[in-house]
Design an enzyme around this catalytic site. Structure first.
Site, PDB file in Angstrom:
ATOM      1  NE  ARG A   1      25.755  22.190   1.305  1.00  0.00           N
ATOM      2  CZ  ARG A   1      26.618  22.262   0.292  1.00  0.00           C
ATOM      3  NH1 ARG A   1      26.993  23.433  -0.184  1.00  0.00           N
ATOM      4  NH2 ARG A   1      27.105  21.165  -0.238  1.00  0.00           N
TER       5      ARG A   1
ATOM      6  CG  ASP B   1       5.247  -2.389   9.829  1.00  0.00           C
ATOM      7  OD1 ASP B   1       5.490  -2.893  10.949  1.00  0.00           O
ATOM      8  OD2 ASP B   1       4.388  -2.836   9.058  1.00  0.00           O
TER       9      ASP B   1
ATOM     10  CE1 TYR C   1      34.489  20.259  -7.964  1.00  0.00           C
ATOM     11  CE2 TYR C   1      32.779  21.541  -9.059  1.00  0.00           C
ATOM     12  CZ  TYR C   1      33.464  20.350  -8.892  1.00  0.00           C
ATOM     13  OH  TYR C   1      33.125  19.261  -9.664  1.00  0.00           O
TER      14      TYR C   1
ATOM     15  CE1 TYR D   1       5.257  -7.958  13.804  1.00  0.00           C
ATOM     16  CE2 TYR D   1       5.381  -7.139  16.063  1.00  0.00           C
ATOM     17  CZ  TYR D   1       5.050  -8.135  15.157  1.00  0.00           C
ATOM     18  OH  TYR D   1       4.517  -9.315  15.610  1.00  0.00           O
TER      19      TYR D   1
ATOM     20  NE  ARG E   1      -3.006  -1.251   3.188  1.00  0.00           N
ATOM     21  CZ  ARG E   1      -3.415  -0.743   4.355  1.00  0.00           C
ATOM     22  NH1 ARG E   1      -4.072   0.394   4.392  1.00  0.00           N
ATOM     23  NH2 ARG E   1      -3.139  -1.368   5.483  1.00  0.00           N
TER      24      ARG E   1
HETATM   25  C1  UD1 Z   1      -0.527  -8.564  12.780  1.00  0.00           C
HETATM   26  C2  UD1 Z   1      -1.089  -9.526  13.790  1.00  0.00           C
HETATM   27  C3  UD1 Z   1      -2.345  -8.947  14.386  1.00  0.00           C
HETATM   28  C4  UD1 Z   1      -2.066  -7.593  14.982  1.00  0.00           C
HETATM   29  C5  UD1 Z   1      -1.408  -6.673  13.950  1.00  0.00           C
HETATM   30  C6  UD1 Z   1      -0.953  -5.404  14.594  1.00  0.00           C
HETATM   31  C7  UD1 Z   1      -0.432 -11.698  12.897  1.00  0.00           C
HETATM   32  C8  UD1 Z   1      -0.900 -12.908  12.192  1.00  0.00           C
HETATM   33  N1  UD1 Z   1      -1.374 -10.764  13.109  1.00  0.00           N
HETATM   34  O1  UD1 Z   1      -1.459  -8.479  11.730  1.00  0.00           O
HETATM   35  O2  UD1 Z   1      -2.845  -9.803  15.392  1.00  0.00           O
HETATM   36  O3  UD1 Z   1      -3.242  -6.996  15.467  1.00  0.00           O
HETATM   37  O4  UD1 Z   1      -0.260  -7.305  13.380  1.00  0.00           O
HETATM   38  O5  UD1 Z   1      -0.482  -4.532  13.607  1.00  0.00           O
HETATM   39  O6  UD1 Z   1       0.697 -11.629  13.292  1.00  0.00           O
HETATM   40  N2  UD1 Z   1       5.994  -9.843   8.322  1.00  0.00           N
HETATM   41  C9  UD1 Z   1       7.142 -10.481   7.934  1.00  0.00           C
HETATM   42  N3  UD1 Z   1       7.061 -11.695   7.349  1.00  0.00           N
HETATM   43  C10 UD1 Z   1       5.880 -12.314   7.134  1.00  0.00           C
HETATM   44  C11 UD1 Z   1       4.699 -11.654   7.529  1.00  0.00           C
HETATM   45  C12 UD1 Z   1       4.791 -10.406   8.107  1.00  0.00           C
HETATM   46  O7  UD1 Z   1       8.240  -9.949   8.131  1.00  0.00           O
HETATM   47  O8  UD1 Z   1       5.886 -13.439   6.594  1.00  0.00           O
HETATM   48  C13 UD1 Z   1       6.079  -8.521   8.937  1.00  0.00           C
HETATM   49  C14 UD1 Z   1       5.411  -7.487   8.059  1.00  0.00           C
HETATM   50  O9  UD1 Z   1       6.373  -6.871   7.212  1.00  0.00           O
HETATM   51  C15 UD1 Z   1       4.846  -6.522   9.061  1.00  0.00           C
HETATM   52  C16 UD1 Z   1       4.599  -7.363  10.296  1.00  0.00           C
HETATM   53  O10 UD1 Z   1       5.343  -8.536  10.140  1.00  0.00           O
HETATM   54  O11 UD1 Z   1       5.788  -5.549   9.423  1.00  0.00           O
HETATM   55  C17 UD1 Z   1       3.131  -7.670  10.522  1.00  0.00           C
HETATM   56  O12 UD1 Z   1       2.639  -8.420   9.442  1.00  0.00           O
HETATM   57  P1  UD1 Z   1       1.235  -8.127   8.791  1.00  0.00           P
HETATM   58  O13 UD1 Z   1       1.033  -9.086   7.701  1.00  0.00           O
HETATM   59  O14 UD1 Z   1       1.101  -6.689   8.487  1.00  0.00           O
HETATM   60  O15 UD1 Z   1       0.274  -8.505   9.985  1.00  0.00           O
HETATM   61  P2  UD1 Z   1      -1.119  -7.870  10.278  1.00  0.00           P
HETATM   62  O16 UD1 Z   1      -2.107  -8.436   9.328  1.00  0.00           O
HETATM   63  O17 UD1 Z   1      -1.017  -6.423  10.387  1.00  0.00           O
HETATM   64 CA    CA Z   2       0.265  -4.633   9.601  1.00  0.00          CA
END
Ligand code: UD1
Ligand code: CA
Length: 449
Positions: free
Chosen positions: A315, A105, A369, A103, A15
Site C-alpha cells: 500500500r 475526452d 493504530y 480534447y 451519455r
Molecule cells: C467534433 C467536430 C467534428 C469531429 C469530432 C471528432 C465540431 C463542430 N465538430 O464533433 O468535426 O469529427 O469532434 O470527435 O467541432 N466542447 C466544449 N465546449 C463546447 C462544445 C464542445 O468544451 O461548447 C468540447 C466537448 O466537451 C468535447 C469536444 O469539445 O470534448 C468536442 O465537442 P463535441 O460536441 O463532442 O463535438 P462533436 O460533435 O464530437
Molecule cells: Ca465528441
C-alpha cells in the site's frame, strides 16, 4: 517555437449517465483529462490552458493537481467548439507562438502525431489532424484538394457526396496562437446545430488568404470517450499499449493480458511480473525485481532484486530495499523494509522502519493504530521477530534483538536482547487422556439414550 496547449473540457458527457464530468472519468487510475494533458506535455508547452464549463470547479482542481501552472478558463455556456477555444483568448494575450487544440475526452494522441502537426505548421497556416475512419459515422468530413484542406463539413450539414468522404476530422487543430484567436472570433453559428463550429476556421482562414493542410493519424489515437462502454474500451486500449511498451523496454510479462497497470506505473528492465498482478497509481519497480502472481501494489517502490508475493499487498508508502522479500498474505503500508529484510508470511507491517537483514516471522503484526492515532514501529538491523509477535506501537526493537513467538511487545527491546511477552507454559501430564476419556464416554451415553 513556443507552444500553448488549449484543452477543451467543458462538455457534460450526457451519455456517461454520471454526476461526474466526463473528463474526470478514469483510465488506468487517472482522469482522462490527465491523459490528454500528459499527451500535450510531450510538446513542452509554454502554457497549458484548460477550458472548463460543466462542473468547472472539479475540472479546475483536477487540472491543477496535474499541473499547478495550468490556466483554467470557464466557458459558461457550451455554445460550440469554436466558442470554447475563443475562451482561451485572455490567457493568450501577448503570447507569441503556436496554439494546439486538444480534447479532454480524446486522451491518446501520440507524441509522434503531435510532433508531425508541429512540423506541418511550417507548410500551412492552419493544420488539422485527420484520420481514415473505418466507420465515418457522424464525424466531420475533411474536404481536400491535393494536400490542401479546403473545408471541413459537419455531418449534419454535409451533402450525400460529402458524407461519402472517409477522411474525418479529429478536432485537433494548430495555428499561430494570435491567428487562431482571430479565426475563432470570426466563426458564426449559422448551421444545422446553431453552434459555433471550430472546423469553420478553415473556410475563414482560406478566405483570408491563409493555407490549411492535414496531418493524418491512426484512428485509435483519436479514440474519443462518450459512454461507459467507450471508457472501458479506452481502458483496454491503454492497458494493451502500456503492456506492449513495457515489454519492448525489457520487462518480462508472462501473461500480459492479466496484468493491469496504472497510468504512471514505471518498471525497470528485466523485472518480472507474473500473471494477475494489479498496479494502482504511484508504483515503481526497479530492474530485476520480481512481482509474483496475484499481488496488488499501490504507491510503492520495489528495489532491485526484491521479491513480492504471490498474494502480497503493498500500500502507499511501502518502500522495499534491495533483495527484500515480501511473501504471501503480507500487507505493507507506509513502511520501509531495509536490504534483505524477509517478511514471508501472513504479516501486517504498517508505519514501520525495519533495518537491513531483519527477519519478520509469520503472523507478525505492527499494532499501529490506537483507535485515534497512528504510531510507528522501529526495528533495528539483523533483528529476529518471532512468529505471531504483536508489536504494540510506538515501540522499538534494537539491532540484533529477538522476540519470542507469540509475544505481545509493549516495551522497547534493547539491542541484542530477547524479549518474551507471553504467559509461561503450564503442562499437566496425562490430563488430555483423562479429558478425552470423559468426553467420549459422555457422547456414547447420549447416542444410546
Ligand atoms: C467534433 C467536430 C467534428 C469531429 C469530432 C471528432 C465540431 C463542430 N465538430 O464533433 O468535426 O469529427 O469532434 O470527435 O467541432 N466542447 C466544449 N465546449 C463546447 C462544445 C464542445 O468544451 O461548447 C468540447 C466537448 O466537451 C468535447 C469536444 O469539445 O470534448 C468536442 O465537442 P463535441 O460536441 O463532442 O463535438 P462533436 O460533435 O464530437
Ligand atoms: Ca465528441
Amino acid at each position: 517555437m513556443s507552444i500553448a496547449l488549449i484543452i477543451l473540457a467543458a462538455g457534460k458527457g450526457t451519455r456517461m449517465e454520471s454526476d461526474r464530468p466526463k473528463v474526470l472519468h478514469r483510465i488506468a487510475h487517472a482522469p482522462m483529462l490527465w491523459h490528454a494533458m500528459r499527451a500535450g506535455q510531450t510538446l513542452e508547452p509554454a502554457r497549458t490552458i484548460v477550458v472548463a464549463g460543466h462542473e468547472a470547479e472539479q475540472v479546475a482542481k483536477a487540472a491543477h493537481d496535474y499541473d499547478p501552472e495550468a490556466r483554467v478558463v470557464i466557458q459558461e455556456e457550451q455554445l460550440g467548439t469554436a466558442h470554447a477555444v475563443a475562451q482561451a483568448a485572455p490567457e493568450l494575450d501577448g503570447f507569441e507562438g503556436d496554439a494546439i487544440v486538444l480534447y479532454g475526452d480524446t486522451p491518446f494522441i501520440s507524441q509522434d502525431t503531435l510532433e508531425a502537426i508541429a512540423r506541418a505548421r511550417a507548410a500551412h497556416d492552419v493544420v488539422v489532424l485527420g484520420f481514415e475512419a473505418a466507420d465515418p459515422g457522424r464525424y466531420g468530413r475533411l474536404v481536400t484538394e491535393g494536400d490542401t484542406l479546403t473545408r471541413i463539413v459537419e455531418f449534419k450539414d454535409a451533402t450525400d457526396e460529402e458524407r461519402a468522404i472517409t477522411i474525418c476530422n479529429s478536432g485537433v487543430v494548430s495555428a499561430d496562437a494570435q491567428t487562431l484567436m482571430g479565426l475563432v472570433s470570426a466563426v458564426t453559428n449559422d448551421n444545422a446545430a446553431g453552434e459555433y463550429y471550430l472546423p469553420d476556421i478553415v473556410t475563414i482562414a482560406r478566405a483570408r488568404g491563409l493555407s490549411a493542410g492535414v496531418v493524418h493519424c491512426a484512428e485509435a489515437e483519436t479514440l474519443g470517450v462518450n459512454s461507459r462502454a467507450e471508457l472501458a474500451g479506452a481502458e483496454t486500449a491503454f492497458q494493451q499499449g502500456l503492456r506492449a511498451r513495457l515489454m519492448a523496454d525489457g520487462v518480462a510479462l508472462q501473461a500480459p493480458d492479466t496484468v493491469f497497470f496504472a497510468w504512471d506505473t514505471a518498471i525497470g528492465r528485466d523485472a518480472e511480473i507474473e500473471p494477475n498482478v494489479i498496479f494502482g497509481p504511484g508504483v515503481t519497480v526497479e530492474s530485476g525485481a520480481r512481482i509474483r502472481g496475484f499481488s496488488h501494489l499501490e504507491g510503492a517502490h520495489v528495489s532491485r532484486g526484491a521479491v513480492v508475493g504471490p498474494f502480497a499487498r503493498l500500500r502507499p508508502g511501502a518502500e522495499l530495499a534491495e533483495d527484500s522479500h515480501v511473501g504471501n498474505f503480507v500487507e505493507v503500508k507506509n513502511a520501509y523494509l531495509g536490504e534483505g529484510v524477509k517478511a514471508n508470511h501472513l504479516t501486517y507491517l504498517g508505519d514501520a522502519d525495519i533495518g537491513d537483514g531483519s527477519n519478520i516471522g509469520a503472523g507478525t503484526i505492527t499494532c499501529n493504530y490506537d483507535g485515534v492515532f497512528k504510531h510507528r514501529t522501529t526495528i533495528g538491523k539483523g533483528a529476529f521477530i518471532g512468529s505471531d509477535t504483536m508489536l504494540v506501537a510506538p515501540v522499538t526493537v534494537g539491532d540484533g534483538a529477538m522476540t519470542g513467538s507469540g509475544s505481545v511487545i509493549t516495551e522497547d527491546v534493547a539491542p541484542g536482547a530477547l524479549a518474551l511477552g507471553r504467559a509461561k507454559q503450564v503442562t499437566k501430564p496425562g490430563f488430555a487422556t483423562r479429558l478425552f476419556d470423559m468426553l467420549r464416554a459422555k457422547k456414547a451415553k447420549q447416542t444410546k439414550g
